[in-house]
Motif scaffolding. Structure first.
Motif, PDB file in Angstrom:
ATOM      1  N   ARG A 160       0.760  -1.201  -0.101  1.00  0.00           N
ATOM      2  CA  ARG A 160      -0.111   0.076   0.041  1.00  0.00           C
ATOM      3  C   ARG A 160       1.183   1.175  -0.026  1.00  0.00           C
ATOM      4  O   ARG A 160       1.893   1.377   0.641  1.00  0.00           O
ATOM      5  CB  ARG A 160      -1.056  -0.051   1.170  1.00  0.00           C
ATOM      6  N   TYR A 161       0.641   2.455  -0.662  1.00  0.00           N
ATOM      7  CA  TYR A 161       1.150   3.621  -0.817  1.00  0.00           C
ATOM      8  C   TYR A 161       0.393   4.913  -0.563  1.00  0.00           C
ATOM      9  O   TYR A 161      -0.708   4.855  -1.072  1.00  0.00           O
ATOM     10  CB  TYR A 161       1.999   3.648  -2.208  1.00  0.00           C
ATOM     11  N   ALA A 162       0.975   5.766  -0.098  1.00  0.00           N
ATOM     12  CA  ALA A 162       0.554   7.145   0.079  1.00  0.00           C
ATOM     13  C   ALA A 162       0.267   7.632  -1.555  1.00  0.00           C
ATOM     14  O   ALA A 162       1.226   7.537  -2.415  1.00  0.00           O
ATOM     15  CB  ALA A 162       1.331   8.087   0.814  1.00  0.00           C
ATOM     16  N   ASP A 163      -0.533   8.242  -1.955  1.00  0.00           N
ATOM     17  CA  ASP A 163      -0.859   8.895  -3.199  1.00  0.00           C
ATOM     18  C   ASP A 163       0.419   9.715  -3.475  1.00  0.00           C
ATOM     19  O   ASP A 163       0.659   9.449  -4.804  1.00  0.00           O
ATOM     20  CB  ASP A 163      -2.227   9.797  -3.347  1.00  0.00           C
ATOM     21  N   SER A 164       0.961  10.267  -2.631  1.00  0.00           N
ATOM     22  CA  SER A 164       2.066  11.111  -3.077  1.00  0.00           C
ATOM     23  C   SER A 164       3.105  10.438  -3.495  1.00  0.00           C
ATOM     24  O   SER A 164       4.212  11.272  -4.150  1.00  0.00           O
ATOM     25  CB  SER A 164       2.394  12.114  -1.977  1.00  0.00           C
ATOM     26  N   VAL A 165       3.430   9.324  -3.275  1.00  0.00           N
ATOM     27  CA  VAL A 165       4.450   8.601  -3.644  1.00  0.00           C
ATOM     28  C   VAL A 165       4.230   7.272  -4.594  1.00  0.00           C
ATOM     29  O   VAL A 165       5.307   6.568  -5.134  1.00  0.00           O
ATOM     30  CB  VAL A 165       5.455   7.777  -2.183  1.00  0.00           C
ATOM     31  N   LYS A 166       3.171   7.199  -4.888  1.00  0.00           N
ATOM     32  CA  LYS A 166       2.653   6.043  -5.981  1.00  0.00           C
ATOM     33  C   LYS A 166       3.340   6.327  -7.112  1.00  0.00           C
ATOM     34  O   LYS A 166       3.351   7.288  -8.049  1.00  0.00           O
ATOM     35  CB  LYS A 166       1.130   5.863  -6.211  1.00  0.00           C
TER      36      LYS A 166
END
Length: 116
Positions: A57-63
């Motif tokens: 799972r990733y934060a949107d800012s680092v996807k």
């Protein structure tokens, strides 16, 4: 225990790989993750990986720029960070927990500084 390494100073657009060495007991936690805290800001979630499957799972800012992975043989979790931006500057913390929503063990943090 969790011990982070790999932080440093890099120019925008560059890459770094963070490592988090854990004890076997800690590594057996169902979830391992990375968080970060920039000066004057609250700590925020970056990425996580579960033990089973495993799923990420990733934060949107680092996807699309960051990749979390784990090496079960080395009890180590990694965060590959590409296309770094100045706003990625922060202290990065490794964490372990019973689920993606429950991280109870933390490392001491490693500084990542991205210059423009």
């Amino acid at each position: 225990q969790l011990v982070e390494s790999g932080g440093g100073l890099v120019q925008a657009g560059g890459s770094l790989r963070l490592s988090c060495a854990t004890s076997g007991r800690t590594f057996s936690n169902r979830a391992l993750g990375w968080f970060r805290q920039a000066p004057g800001k609250e700590r925020e979630f970056v990425a996580a990986i579960t033990r089973s499957t495993p799923s990420t799972r990733y934060a949107d800012s680092v996807k699309g720029r960051f990749t979390i992975s784990r090496d079960n043989a080395k009890n180590t979790v990694y965060l590959q960070m590409n296309s770094l931006k100045p706003e990625d500057t922060a202290v990065y913390y490794c964490a372990a927990g019973s689920s993606l929503a429950d991280f109870g063990s933390w490392g001491q943090g490693t500084q990542v500084t991205v210059s423009s």
